[in-house]
Design an enzyme around this catalytic site. Structure first.
Site, PDB file in Angstrom:
ATOM      1  N   GLY A   5      -0.874  -1.183   8.312  1.00  0.00           N
ATOM      2  CA  GLY A   5      -0.856   0.558   9.002  1.00  0.00           C
ATOM      3  C   GLY A   5       0.693   0.671   9.516  1.00  0.00           C
TER       4      GLY A   5
ATOM      5  N   ASN B 127       1.061  -1.123   0.193  1.00  0.00           N
ATOM      6  CA  ASN B 127      -0.057  -0.013   0.005  1.00  0.00           C
ATOM      7  C   ASN B 127       0.877   1.207  -0.119  1.00  0.00           C
ATOM      8  OD1 ASN B 127      -2.678   1.799   0.229  1.00  0.00           O
ATOM      9  ND2 ASN B 127      -3.603   0.334   1.786  1.00  0.00           N
TER      10      ASN B 127
ATOM     11  N   HIS C 296      23.567   0.826  12.037  1.00  0.00           N
ATOM     12  CA  HIS C 296      25.111   0.875  12.864  1.00  0.00           C
ATOM     13  C   HIS C 296      25.517   0.819  14.222  1.00  0.00           C
ATOM     14  CE1 HIS C 296      24.254   3.224   8.822  1.00  0.00           C
ATOM     15  NE2 HIS C 296      22.614   3.354   9.049  1.00  0.00           N
TER      16      HIS C 296
ATOM     17  N   ALA D  42      -1.654  -2.932  12.950  1.00  0.00           N
ATOM     18  CA  ALA D  42      -1.064  -1.741  12.476  1.00  0.00           C
ATOM     19  C   ALA D  42      -0.574  -0.755  13.669  1.00  0.00           C
ATOM     20  CB  ALA D  42      -2.511  -0.474  12.120  1.00  0.00           C
TER      21      ALA D  42
END
Length: 268
Positions: free
Chosen positions: A127, A70, A100, A145
């Site tokens: 989402g 999406n 890192h 989500a």
């Protein structure tokens, strides 16, 4: 290790293709799919992504059939990202294989390393999910989500993770788990098979929950705790994994907050 100039050229190639994809007409489905196939190293049948999409390299990203991405998703793939068949990715999700150094001197020298992300078949990400380096997610998993799956965590098949959850570093979620909204599975914690965790519940560092155990809403299981029976009300005790330490964990549960504390030689 790689030459920084070569690395930058590879990134620019991938991002130029992403830019081309993002500028296409939304109605040009065939053209968009053709660009996606140029970006990704390997992809099966019926792939679709909505605009915008950002993929660093592309040649480290593979997917099976029926991949759907999406709007506004990001894939940082200096390490390999692999999706199985029938993976649905909600809007604004991020998959980050790059890492890192914690040490600032090394980090300021722009050192980077990466760990792969592997996702099985029939997985749905809601989402704003975030998946960090080294994560393995099995098949038939749903991640709600706003949830975060952190470095080197493992989510095994048929687990359902609610919204706004955190699966922390090196945690293991075994098969058929159900984790309620806003819950936190801490570093190195392990949930056995078919566990049910209520909403707003915190499983502490290194804690373990046995197979088929249910824990109610608004609980906290302290670090190193072991839960082998269902927790359904306040005042439940969860014995420590450290059998020789004579520690027990008191779990208090109510509608607002869960609290825990350690006491030596606490009576059962």
């Amino acid at each position: 290790l790689c030459d920084r100039r070569q690395r930058q050229m590879c990134i620019e190639t991938g991002l130029d293709l992403c830019h081309e994809f993002n500028q296409m007409k939304p109605s040009d489905l065939a053209g968009r799919e053709a660009i996606l196939r140029k970006i990704m190293h390997k992809v099966g049948k019926n792939v679709r992504a909505e605009q915008n999409i950002y993929i660093s390299f592309g040649y480290n990203m593979e997917a099976g059939d029926n991949l759907f991405i999406n709007h506004n998703c990001v894939f940082l793939d200096p390490g390999k990202i692999t999706f199985g068949d029938n993976v649905f990715i909600g809007p604004c999700c991020g998959f980050y294989t790059a890492h890192h150094p914690i040490d600032r001197e090394q980090r300021n020298h722009l050192y980077e390393y990466a760990f792969p992300i592997t996702v099985g078949n029939n997985v749905w990400f809601g989402g704003h999910c975030c998946v960090l380096p080294g994560v393995t997610i099995g098949s038939d998993v749903v991640i709600g989500a706003g949830s975060v799956v952190m470095a080197n965590a493992v989510v095994n098949p048929s687990a359902h993770i609610g919204t706004h959850c955190i699966i922390n570093t090196a945690a293991v979620v075994e098969h058929d788990n159900r984790i309620g909204d806003f819950s936190h599975i801490s570093v190195g914690a392990r949930l056995g098979g078919a566990v049910s965790i209520g909403a707003h519940t915190w499983i502490g560092i290194g804690a373990a929950v046995g197979n088929n155990v249910s824990i109610c809403d608004h609980c906290i299981i302290g670090a190193g705790g072991a839960v082998i029976h269902a927790i359904t009300e306040s005042g439940t005790y969860a014995e420590s994994l450290r059998e020789k330490s004579n520690k027990r964990i008191l779990v208090l549960a109510n509608n607002d907050v869960g609290l825990y504390r350690f006491r030596k030689d606490m009576a059962a």
